[in-house]
Motif scaffolding. Sequence first.
Motif, mmCIF file in Angstrom:
data_model
loop_
_atom_site.group_PDB
_atom_site.id
_atom_site.type_symbol
_atom_site.label_atom_id
_atom_site.label_comp_id
_atom_site.label_asym_id
_atom_site.label_seq_id
_atom_site.Cartn_x
_atom_site.Cartn_y
_atom_site.Cartn_z
ATOM 1 N N THR A 1 -15.293 -25.687 -15.718
ATOM 2 C CA THR A 1 -15.926 -27.018 -15.737
ATOM 3 C C THR A 1 -16.864 -27.152 -16.930
ATOM 4 O OG1 THR A 1 -17.480 -26.180 -14.090
ATOM 5 C CG2 THR A 1 -15.715 -27.607 -13.295
ATOM 6 N N ALA B 1 -16.793 -36.848 -10.726
ATOM 7 C CA ALA B 1 -16.804 -35.977 -9.537
ATOM 8 C C ALA B 1 -15.406 -35.432 -9.249
ATOM 9 C CB ALA B 1 -17.344 -36.758 -8.338
ATOM 10 N N GLY B 2 -14.403 -36.282 -9.344
ATOM 11 C CA GLY B 2 -13.034 -35.851 -9.053
ATOM 12 C C GLY B 2 -12.560 -34.798 -10.034
ATOM 13 N N ALA C 1 -14.424 -32.671 -11.762
ATOM 14 C CA ALA C 1 -15.117 -31.402 -11.519
ATOM 15 C C ALA C 1 -14.483 -30.684 -10.335
ATOM 16 C CB ALA C 1 -16.603 -31.664 -11.279
ATOM 17 N N ALA C 2 -14.182 -31.443 -9.287
ATOM 18 C CA ALA C 2 -13.604 -30.823 -8.091
ATOM 19 C C ALA C 2 -12.232 -30.225 -8.397
ATOM 20 C CB ALA C 2 -13.498 -31.863 -6.977
ATOM 21 N N ARG C 3 -11.404 -31.005 -9.069
ATOM 22 C CA ARG C 3 -10.043 -30.523 -9.350
ATOM 23 C C ARG C 3 -10.050 -29.332 -10.300
ATOM 24 N NH1 ARG C 3 -9.105 -36.091 -9.651
ATOM 25 N NH2 ARG C 3 -9.380 -36.008 -11.906
ATOM 26 N N SER D 1 -14.468 -20.503 -12.225
ATOM 27 C CA SER D 1 -14.643 -21.852 -11.746
ATOM 28 C C SER D 1 -15.682 -22.633 -12.557
ATOM 29 C CB SER D 1 -15.084 -21.758 -10.292
ATOM 30 O OG SER D 1 -14.553 -22.794 -9.589
ATOM 31 N N SER D 2 -16.863 -22.071 -12.667
ATOM 32 C CA SER D 2 -17.919 -22.785 -13.391
ATOM 33 C C SER D 2 -17.658 -22.753 -14.888
ATOM 34 C CB SER D 2 -19.286 -22.186 -13.063
ATOM 35 O OG SER D 2 -19.273 -20.805 -13.350
ATOM 36 N N SER E 1 -12.483 -27.210 -11.124
ATOM 37 C CA SER E 1 -13.124 -25.971 -10.666
ATOM 38 C C SER E 1 -12.222 -25.232 -9.685
ATOM 39 C CB SER E 1 -14.488 -26.278 -10.044
ATOM 40 O OG SER E 1 -14.316 -27.076 -8.896
ATOM 41 N N ALA E 2 -11.314 -25.963 -9.052
ATOM 42 C CA ALA E 2 -10.413 -25.311 -8.090
ATOM 43 C C ALA E 2 -9.217 -24.643 -8.765
ATOM 44 C CB ALA E 2 -9.929 -26.336 -7.067
#
Lengths: 427, 545
Positions: free
Chosen positions: B155, B168-169, B171-173, B151-152, B175-176
Amino acid sequence: MIYGTKKGTNRRSFLRGVGACISLPWLEYFTQVAMADAARKRVVYCYMPNGAQWQPATTGSDFQLASPLQDLAAVKDYLTVISGLQLGPAKSTINGDHSRALTAFLSGHTPEFPGPSVTTSIDITLAQTLSLGSRVSNLCLAAEEHANAESGYTADYQSCMSWLGGASPNSRDVDPAVVFNRIFAAPITTAQDGKPAKQLDPGKSILDAVLSEANGLQQVLGRTDQQRLQEYLQSIRDLETRVAIAPVATCPTGDRPAANVSYDTRVKLFYDLLYHALACGVTNVATFLLASESTNQSYDFIGIPGSHHDISHDSSREGYAKIAKIVAWHVGQFSAFCQKLQTTPEGSGNMLDQSILLMGGGLGDGARHTHDNIPVFLVGKAGGLIRGGQHINLSGTPFCNLHVAMSTALGAPIAQFGDSNGTISLG
Amino acid sequence: MSLVTLGLLAVSGCNVWSKLHDSRRSTPPGRPPQVDTPPAVSPADPINKVPIDAEGSCGAAAAGTFVFDMKALSNTEYDLTIKDLLSTKATASAAFPPDATGIGFDTGAAHTMTTTLAQSYFDASQSLAAAFVDSGKAACADQAFATSCSSSAVTAFAELAFRRPLLAGEAARLSALPQQFATAGMVEKDAFTAALATVLLAPQFLYRSKVNMDAGVPHSDQYALASKLSYALWSTMPDATLLAQAKAGRLSDQEVLAGEIDRMVSSPKARGFLRNFTAQWLGIKSLAQAPAAGHLDAGIAADFGEETLDFVSEFLDQNRNIRDLLDARFTYANARLAKHYGLPEVAGDDLMRTTVQSDQRGGLLTQGSFLLSTSNPDVTSPVKRGKWVLDRILCTPPPPPPAGVQTVLAPSTGAALPMRQRLATHRAATACAGCHKMMDPIGLAFENYDFIGQWRDKDDYGPIDASGTTMAGANFNHAAGLAAVLKADPAFPRCVASKLATYALGRVPTEQEQCLIKKIATRTSDRQYGLRNLLVDLTRALLVH
């Protein structure tokens, strides 16, 4: 999901090299495919640069092949020679006839100066219908990578005849080995260790994830950038649809072509790949630029050294004789390609019955840069809508009328295109 | 003394020339050029703090001129970026469609996204990501790709690949993704690889774009500037130092910015840019396919190209006077090339810096790259050589022949006329004379070099006459004599500046920019015409606002 890599399939057992003749498994395969999909129509545009003159002396069905067309005798029943057509959008009072000849040929419009900018070409429009269910929308092949820039026009006008519209030329493929990978999805080799890199299965997941990223980016881009992103989104969505189309798992592909081959070999390899792509149903639409407009290609392999373009401006009898020999060589390669389709069964006939293979160019007399009476002929019957075996002379008719007629014959009718003012009766 | 003052340009019937003549007549005469600058190695001058257009006479930029257009990476930029990002030597673009030509430089091509190109990127992203993970260079390799690490790592990778912090969006997408892919049934390693492939296929990687200021990335304009500079000067992504300056918001400080530009121009990475630029400027990308290349022993055509690229690179490395490009007394040669040219012996296959002692060699126009690429399959072409010089050295390409004229020289057999006489018949035709009076004397000055670039004192017709007279009556002899005339012409440094600017901007300069380029080229004469100085000035005037 990968052509030719299915376990237990030995591609070498089918073909030794792309140039090999059709072997028995091909016939079996094509009979199967043909039964399943008899109505498939396809179109190929091949472009001859620097001018050509091949008008038969008489019209009708009882015509003699002019000398550069001799090699078409084997497919004469499928041949329609159309004389007298003019490419009006290529005419202008300013220099740049080669650039306009090539770019107007399939777009039907005068390209903007200095460019690149021109309207969408007919192959792209037809692919939307003809290649709807194909893994590849269209092939855009060019046997020569380099192109000169002419009179201030962008060199793209001499290297590309397929245009997406606006400032966007279609992507060209200039390397047969790359085309092989593209149409048969063979593993990409990385230069790092020379071994084929592993192909991942989860292509669809990646494409979905990428589309999410693109949608996210769309929210934060300035207005001017939105159009570029739209192009990207459209291409990725198209790719997603097409990679989901299951290939025919046993379609024979031939071997990967060698790199760095000579010009004459490259032309032959491209025709072979084109044949395989059409026969396997990979695509139904293709353009093939035999060499860039105003090419300096040497034809020393048939005893004509020197620059093709320089020779085309030699208006002596010897100069025209040399051009006729160069054209005849290309017609010979084209004819070999046609004959492969002719000997490949499809439905109750052969592949030529469902196809239109056009060869032509936007310059008639290369020495004088004329766009009247441009050289054009078709091979194929488009499902019986083209009679074949005739020479039609339509002096002064816009070439774009032929685009209209062909679109109708191919089942994707366009009422008006470029400077068309009607259609042409091909039946 | 220059071509301009010699009146060469006043020829009628060759419209480019008369147009050029008009535009130049309005230019006030400058300082006399320094013809004999010694080839001393000079470090880059300290940054000149005087603005290029202090008096503002070039006018303001037209509205919208400097909008940062979203741009797809060219094939070269893609390969170099991948090289920096993945520490690989893979050249994935070998399987891509070639770049469109656009303005003559790959930086300015339309780079339209097509399904064909998208498929190329799709294939490359997967094989590159897989090779990266297999090589053990990706993070997490030793942790069995547990999603907690993946995950990390994804990113962090994306932040580098996108050349800016993630929204922000994003990073969220991103990392998932490893978890999402694993849930879909991929083993952890494949899920990690697919997530990296997603980053390499994302538009944020494939295009250079500037996200809106209010999107939540601090200093987003500075990240865009960092990319703009690095792609202009290095053809690749910004390095860690440059990104750190952007992150700290320090690129708005003119001192810092000037320092960064100087650092970039001095970096070995600028060599990559210069080689790519030079190969396109001089049109020497595919010498092995030149019409006459078949007459050469294996490898020599490629050596010709490398020679020129190494030669021009030295001008950047050592801030040499660009006018010496035309007559420098050194070149780069290996054993083959030295023998081919008749230079003193050089050992081995590697090109070595070699001093040249005679007038036969010295400068770009005595190098095989130019002499070969402008020849016909088995004979020299003074016309093509003359056109090449006008186009690429002086930026004044002659128009092509009008339709309907006989452009093929009378055959050499039968008439058996020497080249000079055959060309003279050519110039006798009114339709041809205007331009050929410009091209032919320039091309004939190189007749001592045959179609594979070897020196000859005579050809089949007797001793070579390589003398010429300019339109105003000044005589010159041989390539060296012509080089001296060209070297003194202010059009030459202006042409180099204009070509560099077009490449770096990725488009034809606007009128306002052309005015700036002219000023920079003029000012370069005060800075000893150093190539590095020129590049710094162009960057500061055209890329930074």
